[in-house]
Write a protein that holds these residues in place. Structure first.
Motif, PDB file in Angstrom:
ATOM      1  N   SER A  31     -75.358 -50.032  47.396  1.00 47.56           N
ATOM      2  CA  SER A  31     -75.303 -51.423  46.940  1.00 47.56           C
ATOM      3  C   SER A  31     -75.604 -51.529  45.445  1.00 47.56           C
ATOM      4  N   PHE A  34     -73.032 -51.135  42.619  1.00 45.52           N
ATOM      5  CA  PHE A  34     -72.148 -52.263  42.292  1.00 45.52           C
ATOM      6  C   PHE A  34     -72.915 -53.420  41.649  1.00 45.52           C
ATOM      7  N   LYS A  35     -74.165 -53.155  41.239  1.00 44.98           N
ATOM      8  CA  LYS A  35     -74.989 -54.186  40.615  1.00 44.98           C
ATOM      9  C   LYS A  35     -75.083 -53.947  39.115  1.00 44.98           C
ATOM     10  N   PRO A  49     -74.933 -57.306  46.388  1.00 44.55           N
ATOM     11  CA  PRO A  49     -75.001 -57.607  44.953  1.00 44.55           C
ATOM     12  C   PRO A  49     -74.719 -59.082  44.669  1.00 44.55           C
ATOM     13  N   PHE A  52     -71.174 -58.804  41.910  1.00 43.00           N
ATOM     14  CA  PHE A  52     -70.468 -57.564  42.235  1.00 43.00           C
ATOM     15  C   PHE A  52     -69.645 -57.098  41.029  1.00 43.00           C
ATOM     16  N   THR A  53     -69.790 -55.795  40.685  1.00 43.85           N
ATOM     17  CA  THR A  53     -69.070 -55.273  39.523  1.00 43.85           C
ATOM     18  C   THR A  53     -68.672 -53.818  39.739  1.00 43.85           C
TER      19      THR A  53
END
Length: 274
Positions: A31, A34-35, A49, A52-53
């Protein structure tokens, strides 16, 4: 019957708790990959997140120019090292199990003695030898010292002791030499033991941090464990990049285990029969 049910229930509870304690950190790391860095250092334990990235993965693959090379280095070293171990450990184990030659018992005792020597004891001698050979900052310096392993020589010996002799005798009657029997009959039937060995050896090369730290100084020759360490600075640690790189780092081992899983348990049992 009731006692068996109670025992199984307790066992399942223990295994469930162990699975949770193992999976939770992995899921949190997944997780976090994606933060953003700000969200990670905020102390939030959310598994979803907020923002989300994919920027972290873009950073390590595109903007960090050395990361693809580090990944290639790790794959090459682990792949070649595993292949050489499978060949040499299997040949040595088969010789100790089946062949008769002078000094066989003494050699086996030496191999058992090597199992008792901690790897840390041989670090400095290995470094000095590699330095004299001019193998520092090289693939051979990372692969050759680990291309045989006493643990897996012993493992393969135990496997071949239980291997059916009738198959080898039939191969010899058909005209195969010892090498032909080994490579064309014995080795193909040793897939369970080879699969178990390959998983452990690949993980050993793949996760190794200490040997590359000693042997490698050129950043282009870094393996992934050393490369991950560069994301940690004296004042700032980029945990978002570390988590993303860790997920990429974990993927090959998961794929290897998934591929060899059906052979894994059979290999641990050290049986040569079907």
């Amino acid at each position: 019957m009731k006692k068996n049910k109670v025992g199984k229930t307790i066992l399942y509870i223990i295994l469930g708790l162990y699975a949770i304690t193992t999976l939770v950190p992995f899921l949190w790391a997944l997780s976090s990959s994606f933060k953003t860095l700000q969200e990670i250092v905020s102390g939030s334990m959310s598994f979803i997140p907020k923002n989300f990235t994919l920027e972290n993965y873009k950073q390590i693959f595109i903007e960090q120019e050395h990361f693809p090379r580090w990944m290639f280095n790790s794959l090459f070293i682990a792949g070649v090292g595993t292949f050489l171990n499978l060949i040499f450990n299997s040949m040595a184990g088969y010789a100790l199990a089946r062949l008769t030659f002078p000094g066989k018992k003494a050699l086996f005792i030496i191999i058992l003695g090597v199992l008792m020597i901690p790897a840390q004891v041989t670090m400095i001698p290995n470094y000095l030898i590699l330095k004299e050979l001019g193998w520092l900052n090289s693939y051979q310096g990372m692969i050759v010292p680990g291309m045989i392993n006493a643990t897996y020589i012993f493992m393969m010996r135990q496997f071949f002791i239980n291997f059916p002799k009738e198959l080898e005798e039939a191969a010899e009657i058909d005209g195969l030499s010892k090498f032909g029997t080994f490579f064309r009959v014995v080795l193909p039937l040793a897939k369970p033991a080879l699969a178990a060995q390959s998983i452990f050896i690949f993980m050993g090369f793949w996760n190794d941090f200490m040997r590359p730290l000693i042997v490698i100084t050129d950043i282009e020759m870094f393996t992934l464990p050393l490369g991950l360490n560069t994301f940690k600075g004296q004042f700032v640690s980029y945990w978002n990049y570390i988590m993303a790189a860790s997920m990429v780092f974990t993927l090959p081992v998961l794929l290897l285990y998934a591929f060899f899983n059906r052979y894994f348990i059979k290999g641990i049992s050290f049986t040569g029969g079907k």
